[in-house]
Design a protein around this motif. Structure first.
Motif, PDB file in Angstrom:
ATOM      1  N   ALA A  47      87.686  40.213 -19.458  1.00  0.00           N
ATOM      2  CA  ALA A  47      88.745  41.186 -19.738  1.00  0.00           C
ATOM      3  C   ALA A  47      89.772  40.673 -20.732  1.00  0.00           C
ATOM      4  O   ALA A  47      90.669  41.423 -21.132  1.00  0.00           O
ATOM      5  CB  ALA A  47      89.452  41.574 -18.435  1.00  0.00           C
ATOM      6  N   SER A  48      89.648  39.404 -21.134  1.00  0.00           N
ATOM      7  CA  SER A  48      90.643  38.817 -22.023  1.00  0.00           C
ATOM      8  C   SER A  48      90.589  39.455 -23.410  1.00  0.00           C
ATOM      9  O   SER A  48      89.512  39.735 -23.949  1.00  0.00           O
ATOM     10  CB  SER A  48      90.411  37.303 -22.141  1.00  0.00           C
ATOM     11  OG  SER A  48      91.277  36.735 -23.100  1.00  0.00           O
ATOM     12  N   ASP A  49      91.754  39.687 -24.000  1.00  0.00           N
ATOM     13  CA  ASP A  49      91.829  40.238 -25.353  1.00  0.00           C
ATOM     14  C   ASP A  49      91.600  39.174 -26.425  1.00  0.00           C
ATOM     15  O   ASP A  49      91.426  39.487 -27.594  1.00  0.00           O
ATOM     16  CB  ASP A  49      93.197  40.889 -25.595  1.00  0.00           C
ATOM     17  CG  ASP A  49      93.359  42.179 -24.819  1.00  0.00           C
ATOM     18  OD1 ASP A  49      92.329  42.828 -24.544  1.00  0.00           O
ATOM     19  OD2 ASP A  49      94.502  42.540 -24.486  1.00  0.00           O
ATOM     20  N   THR A  50      91.639  37.913 -26.048  1.00  0.00           N
ATOM     21  CA  THR A  50      91.427  36.823 -26.994  1.00  0.00           C
ATOM     22  C   THR A  50      90.206  36.012 -26.568  1.00  0.00           C
ATOM     23  O   THR A  50      89.882  35.935 -25.387  1.00  0.00           O
ATOM     24  CB  THR A  50      92.661  35.893 -27.041  1.00  0.00           C
ATOM     25  OG1 THR A  50      92.934  35.401 -25.728  1.00  0.00           O
ATOM     26  CG2 THR A  50      93.876  36.662 -27.555  1.00  0.00           C
TER      27      THR A  50
END
Length: 363
Positions: A327-330
């Motif tokens: 789910a991390s954006d990075t």
């Protein structure tokens, strides 16, 4: 709205609505709970550009289209883009699967037995459709004693190895690696030729020879193609997912594979599978793969697996972390020590951990 994952793991997950959409819709069949949750999700704001982009990277657009194509809550341009991209998947899968039949046939004519891994084998046996499971390359398993002969066969089919080695190095390669990648310049097709599932510290004591003790087959383009039986197929999927990426299970389609196995396993002998995994030294790897798949199963795993996981809190915590990473954006890139600690957590027994530690230090 209720989360599709179990409450005990939800509080440590940082999940966007888009990842919840993936967890809810990336499956062949929707339960009543998933149907209700999907409807609730679609009433809110969804970043559809992210869904198309990330869904494509994770290879789950065909599953999303299956459940989103007829929903008015999904913008028409999004449904159109999904259809267009899935049409490309259909064309690609048809071509790749036809090439698998050709290459397996060439190996068979040369007297080299082979088993199809992942890709088309998973699509047909777990999804009942060649077009719901996207794949971008081909994987075949041969016996270790046949690696050199198999190499000559695939080279005669127009493939060249990514890394050239001498004849003496080719013999050594069988003992220090578990696969070799070939590519064909005429159609940019990659082929992974395996003689084992993974390096031995990742697969416990899953001896390569044991993979040939009990095989089965499926029909592809009117031809019989050999593959692993159900229990070994699941173990292979779990070993593959655990050993890949900057963190384990980095591709959603691999998690979907395990969830689909569970979804169609009403009569499956889980006691026998856990016992076999324990004997082969990959019990924790199996439990980890199943725990990671839980969000795609409305939080419910077979009772025996849930019971086994109650004794493995470290595996449970790691499965929750996988979804945080997804789910991390990075981009997530665990350091050497963190990745090593993850791998060690999944290895059964002290001897396996010691072997892994020595190998990591030396390489």
């Amino acid at each position: 709205m209720s989360s599709p994952t179990m409450n005990r793991s939800a509080k440590v997950m940082d999940r966007s609505r888009e990842v919840e959409l993936f967890q809810t819709a990336a499956r062949t069949r929707l339960s009543e709970t998933a149907e209700r949750d999907l409807g609730d999700l679609l009433t809110g704001t969804i970043d559809w550009d992210y869904v198309l982009s990330a869904g494509g990277l994770h290879g789950i657009l065909p599953l999303l289209q299956l459940h989103l194509d007829q929903r008015d809550a999904v913008p028409a341009p999004v449904r159109s883009a999904l259809r267009e991209r899935c049409e490309r998947v259909v064309r690609s899968n048809l071509y790749l699967s036809s090439q698998l039949v050709e290459i397996a046939g060439a190996l068979d004519r040369a007297g080299v037995p082979s088993l199809a891994l992942k890709g088309p084998a998973v699509a047909v046996t777990l999804y009942d459709s060649l077009f719901l499971r996207e794949f971008g390359d081909l994987d075949l398993l041969v016996k270790s004693e046949d690696v050199v002969r198999a190499t000559r066969v695939v080279e005669s089919e127009g493939f060249a190895p990514w890394m050239s080695v001498s004849g003496a190095q080719e013999e050594v390669l069988k003992h220090v690696e578990y696969s070799r990648t070939f590519t064909r310049s005429t159609d940019d097709l990659d082929l992974d030729l395996h003689w084992d599932l993974a390096r031995n510290f990742f697969r416990g004591r899953v001896e390569a020879a044991s993979l040939w003790a009990d095989t089965t087959s499926f029909t592809l383009h009117g031809r019989e193609v050999m593959c692993l039986p159900a229990d070994l197929q699941l173990l292979a999927l779990c070993v593959h997912g655990a050993k890949h990426g900057p963190f384990p299970w980095p591709r959603l389609k691999w998690i979907c594979d395990v969830a689909e196995f569970v979804r169609r396993s009403e009569a499956f002998d889980w006691d026998a599978l856990v016992a076999r995994a324990r004997t082969l030294g990959c019990r924790r790897t199996l439990l980890f793969g199943l725990a990671v798949s839980r969000p795609l199963l409305d939080g419910v795993l077979p009772p025996l697996i849930e019971q086994e996981l109650t004794n493995e809190p470290q595996v449970e915590r790691l499965a929750s972390r996988v979804w945080v990473w997804l789910a991390s954006d990075t981009p997530v890139f665990p350091g050497f020590s963190e990745r090593a600690s993850i791998d060690l957590a999944l290895i059964d027994g002290g001897a396996g951990k010691w072997s892994y530690g020595v190998r990591r230090l030396l390489t």
